[in-house]
Each structure stands twice: as structure tokens, then as C-alpha cells.
Design a protein around this motif. Structure first.
Motif: not given
Length: 99
Positions: A11-25, A67-76
Motif C-alpha cells: 500500500p502507498l502508506e508503506r511506500v510513503d513512509a520510506l520515501l525520504p530514504a528512497h529520495l536520498a538514495w 531502501p524500498f527493496v529490503p522493505a518489500g514494497v517494490v518489484a524491479y
């Protein structure tokens, strides 16, 4: 050159929680020259990154550190292509077909 297509698997809520770390990456990889462009897909079910790397293994290694990968919120999904025609701004990344 590579197209990295991200598809959210949570869900987007989980993605959004990780967004700052993803943007830094993302910023780290813009700074090191790996990423050329990125953004959200429309509708917002993932994103796209345009990247350069020496080979597929290198770009896969970079994607694994998102950071999205180990959190399991995305597939590449990674697609490699030979950028034989580019805009002037991307001239440094123009490639030639293998002989």
C-alpha cells in the motif's frame, strides 16, 4: 543504458513512509552519475529510472540498495537498451551497436 521500472507491491502508506530514504538514495546515484532521470508513473503504482552503468550486474546491484527493496514494497523490472540516438543533453551517453 537501462530503464528501471518500479512497481509497488505494498500500500502507498508503506511506500510513503520510506520515501525520504528512497529520495536520498536517488540523490546519491544522481551525484555519482548513475541516474539520468526518474519519476513516478501515472497512475502512481510505481516509478521509472533512466540509468547508466557498465553492465547489467552493476545496475542490479544499485537497484538492490534501494531502501524500498529490503522493505518489500517494490518489484524491479530492468530493461537494457543501446542508446544509439540521444538528445544533445545526453550526448555523453550515446552508444554504438556492437560490431
Amino acid at each position: 543504458m537501462f530503464i528501471l521500472e518500479l512497481t509497488y507491491t505494498a500500500p502507498l502508506e508503506r511506500v510513503d513512509a520510506l520515501l525520504p530514504a528512497h529520495l536520498a538514495w536517488l540523490e546519491r546515484h544522481y551525484a555519482d552519475g548513475t541516474f539520468l532521470a526518474s519519476g513516478r508513473k501515472v497512475p502512481r503504482d510505481g516509478g521509472v529510472i533512466l540509468a547508466v552503468a557498465p553492465d547489467r550486474a552493476a545496475v542490479e546491484a544499485v537497484a538492490a540498495t534501494d531502501p524500498f527493496v529490503p522493505a518489500g514494497v517494490v518489484a524491479y523490472r530492468i530493461t537494457e537498451f543501446v542508446a544509439t540516438t540521444v538528445a544533445p543533453a545526453l550526448a555523453a551517453h550515446r552508444e554504438t551497436l556492437p560490431g
